[in-house]
Scaffold this active site. Structure first.
Site, PDB file in Angstrom:
ATOM      1  NE  ARG A  38      -3.781   2.037   2.641  1.00  0.00           N
ATOM      2  CZ  ARG A  38      -3.599   3.227   3.182  1.00  0.00           C
ATOM      3  NH1 ARG A  38      -2.418   3.545   3.702  1.00  0.00           N
ATOM      4  NH2 ARG A  38      -4.578   4.106   3.219  1.00  0.00           N
ATOM      5  CB  SER A 107     -12.669  -1.985   0.520  1.00  0.00           C
ATOM      6  OG  SER A 107     -11.293  -2.133   0.758  1.00  0.00           O
ATOM      7  CE  LYS A 137      -7.978   3.685   4.149  1.00  0.00           C
ATOM      8  NZ  LYS A 137      -8.834   2.953   3.168  1.00  0.00           N
TER       9      LYS A 137
END
Length: 211
Positions: A38, A107, A137
């Site tokens: 990521r 997701s 997040k």
């Protein structure tokens, strides 16, 4: 599905080159079965270099290598799959580009209807979260343990739980029946990454027996 069980490690922002590889290998040595790269930066050349190196590393450890968001980087790096969010490439377009043999994860946040649609469209696994508050997040939608249990009752595909999971709270997540727990800071923020990874996999074994 082969390989889609146990610890799902996701690389944190800001790791590159040798440090990225060393920390990723520490997670793989601890038994991480999936590693997701990521990196939200715009440095395409560096991202490709790092992704190819990680693909080779995962191959040595017989782990599945996943790219976050980027279908073209998945193709160019030799990754085994791609993980897509709601603002990324559509699943059918990714499948057409990558082929039937590539793993595509979706997701689903806290949305079971989205998960059902993704399953019907040919997703290979479904991810729910954030299960707990997450430093990665902080504003993420919340998908609690009861939603994970409901998803397990309704959906046959492999399920991933993500968001604020640590070796300490992982057992409560594993008990819901999910196939994988995804960890970023809960793993890579530990002083001993290998030991943390091993602890999570031991928790899976304790609940389900060896894969």
């Amino acid at each position: 599905m082969n390989g889609l069980h146990g610890l799902y490690a996701i690389t944190p922002d800001g790791l590159h080159g040798r440090e990225l590889l060393e920390r990723a290998e520490a997670a793989l040595k601890g038994g991480a079965r999936v590693l997701q790269y990521r990196d939200k930066s715009d440095d395409q050349a560096r991202r490709l270099t790092d992704a190819r190196a990680l693909a080779r590393l995962c191959a040595r450890h017989q782990a599945l290598f996943i790219i976050n968001d980027d279908v073209e980087l998945c193709r160019a790096s030799g990754a085994g799959g791609v993980h897509l969010g709601e603002d990324d490439t559509a699943l059918d377009m990714a499948r057409a580009r990558l082929g039937a043999g590539t793993i595509i994860g979706i997701s689903c946040y806290n949305d079971l209807a989205r998960a059902r649609r993704a399953a019907a469209a040919g997703a290979d696994y479904l991810a729910f979260g954030a299960v707990f508050p997450s430093s990665t997040k902080p504003g993420a939608r919340q998908a609690g343990l009861e939603l994970l249990r409901q998803a397990r009752r309704e959906l046959a595909l492999p399920l991933v739980a993500i968001g604020g999971i640590t070796p300490e709270n992982a057992p409560s997540v594993i008990e819901t029946g999910v196939d994988m727990v995804a960890m970023i800071q809960g793993l890579f923020g530990q002083p001993d990454i290998t030991a943390a990874a091993r602890a999570v996999n031991q928790q899976f074994q304790a609940f389900r027996g060896s894969p």
